[in-house]
Design an enzyme around this catalytic site. Sequence first.
Site, PDB file in Angstrom:
ATOM      1  N   HIS A 153       0.834  -1.227   0.000  1.00 50.13           N
ATOM      2  CA  HIS A 153       0.000   0.000   0.000  1.00 50.13           C
ATOM      3  C   HIS A 153       0.863   1.270   0.000  1.00 50.13           C
ATOM      4  O   HIS A 153       0.419   2.322   0.446  1.00 50.13           O
ATOM      5  CB  HIS A 153      -0.953   0.052   1.188  1.00 50.13           C
ATOM      6  CG  HIS A 153      -1.692  -1.227   1.447  1.00 50.13           C
ATOM      7  ND1 HIS A 153      -2.957  -1.466   0.956  1.00 50.13           N
ATOM      8  CD2 HIS A 153      -1.329  -2.351   2.104  1.00 50.13           C
ATOM      9  CE1 HIS A 153      -3.345  -2.685   1.328  1.00 50.13           C
ATOM     10  NE2 HIS A 153      -2.359  -3.241   2.018  1.00 50.13           N
ATOM     11  N   SER A 274      15.557  22.041 -14.616  1.00 50.16           N
ATOM     12  CA  SER A 274      14.409  22.904 -14.855  1.00 50.16           C
ATOM     13  C   SER A 274      14.928  24.273 -15.267  1.00 50.16           C
ATOM     14  O   SER A 274      15.960  24.730 -14.774  1.00 50.16           O
ATOM     15  CB  SER A 274      13.593  23.037 -13.571  1.00 50.16           C
ATOM     16  OG  SER A 274      12.856  24.247 -13.584  1.00 50.16           O
ATOM     17  N   LYS A 280      16.352  21.585  -9.384  1.00 49.27           N
ATOM     18  CA  LYS A 280      15.653  20.401  -9.877  1.00 49.27           C
ATOM     19  C   LYS A 280      16.543  19.411 -10.619  1.00 49.27           C
ATOM     20  O   LYS A 280      17.431  19.777 -11.370  1.00 49.27           O
ATOM     21  CB  LYS A 280      14.523  20.827 -10.836  1.00 49.27           C
ATOM     22  CG  LYS A 280      13.342  21.481 -10.162  1.00 49.27           C
ATOM     23  CD  LYS A 280      12.578  20.563  -9.235  1.00 49.27           C
ATOM     24  CE  LYS A 280      11.589  19.674  -9.928  1.00 49.27           C
ATOM     25  NZ  LYS A 280      10.395  20.275 -10.403  1.00 49.27           N
ATOM     26  N   GLU A 287       9.786   9.002 -16.396  1.00 54.21           N
ATOM     27  CA  GLU A 287       8.421   9.479 -16.658  1.00 54.21           C
ATOM     28  C   GLU A 287       7.986   9.148 -18.086  1.00 54.21           C
ATOM     29  O   GLU A 287       6.849   8.758 -18.341  1.00 54.21           O
ATOM     30  CB  GLU A 287       8.340  10.992 -16.440  1.00 54.21           C
ATOM     31  CG  GLU A 287       8.586  11.408 -15.010  1.00 54.21           C
ATOM     32  CD  GLU A 287       8.764  12.923 -14.913  1.00 54.21           C
ATOM     33  OE1 GLU A 287       7.761  13.612 -14.729  1.00 54.21           O
ATOM     34  OE2 GLU A 287       9.906  13.400 -15.047  1.00 54.21           O
TER      35      GLU A 287
END
Length: 457
Positions: A153, A274, A280, A287
């Site tokens: 979970h 970024s 970043k 992704e």
Amino acid sequence: MWGGRFASGPDAIMEEINASIGFDKRLYKQDIAGSIAHATMLGEVGILTRDDKDAIIAGLEAVRAEIDDNKFTFSRALEDIHMNVESRLRELIGEAAGRLHTARSRNDQVATDFKLYVRDCIDMLVAQIETLQRVLVSRADSEAGTVMPGFTHLQSAQPVTFGHHMLAYVEMFERDKTRFLDARKRLNQSPLGSAALAGTSFPIDREMTAKALGFDAPTANSLDAVSDRDFILETLSAASISAMHLSRFAEELVIWSSAQFSFVRLSDKFSTGSSIMPQKRNPDAAELIRAKIGRIFGAFSSLLMVMKGLPLAYSKDMQEDKEIAFDALDNFSLCLAAMTGMVSDLAVNRERMAAAAGAGFATATDLADWLVRAANVPFRDAHHITGRAVALAEEKGCGLEGLTIEDFKAIDERITSEVHKVLGVENSVKSRKSFGGTAPDNVKAQVALWHGRLGKE
Ligand code: ARG
């Protein structure tokens, strides 16, 4: 090629919707190999004279060289790769070219070409999966004893080892490989010589062409042979399942590389920055793997949709199989390569994972198990006692290992100071020695088995 009964050529829109050369040109090697096998056989059984056969084969080889060297002009008016190749062959060798299509149709031709292409693709993908497996095994080897939280979970459940986690994916990819290889076995029958749909009246030798093209046998039913796209559906299904595994792994890398988790750091080569936030490091490759996987699932269901309403035998709908499949298999291959690169480069933050492994009372099960083993407490009661210990630790703001022996005694008299031995995460993973469990020794043993099967990196 078929203009005999037509007074006018096709409308421009007709040409646009009908042509497949834009994407099926990548089948040229398979198309020419199939034609050479066919011509050789026609010569062998006496349907073609030796001169015609030789001229056709030399011509086809010349066409292949032109395409290889980017000297070939593809024409949309010629619809597809089969017509483009044959038309150029006619320019090169003249009338004999017209004899190549004896006892053949584009229907068996395209099925043959596509099977050859998909077969090569499967071999390449299986090799790529093995490369990824080798990288995972090597990470498992160096991180066999690295403790990390195991989740259910996405809540801390029990400590596991990072090596064990890597080997979980090795198992998945192994099953994926067998699915591809299984599809390859069923694919490997030659449609060539089924002609348009009914077979042919010419005395062809289909065993011979099948053998020349590396097929196990010719297909036994001409209608089935030109109608069948199971081979690509099966391949897309195998790719979809494997892609799902890649996507789950990609998702874990996204989570693990976040500042909050910081379990791993992706290398500069596989991160992006970024333009506005200098701090970043974005896991774009992971992704994109997660996202591209959707195209592969989409391809599988698209092709099922294309096929589901088609009466036997060939329908032009089936031309839509290729663009879908090429896109899906190209992207699957790219995702495998990107995952392999990310995993081989990523840095593992052992301290951070060990600290996280101890958080969230992850050794609560070890305490309960200890009560069962050392004090002969029934597991259900041990679960309850442990629950009270967790509540107390929570109240005191410490982990289970932070409770004193007096704290434990207050909860249950039977607990002794021996209990502290099982509360550390290292001890927890070491104790999980059941077959298939996460113990570092198990991981080492599995790594050795995989090295034997796959070879080292
Ligand atoms: N380009 C076609 C395809 O990809 C080849 C077969 C065409 N056959 C025909 N009867 N029109 O399916």
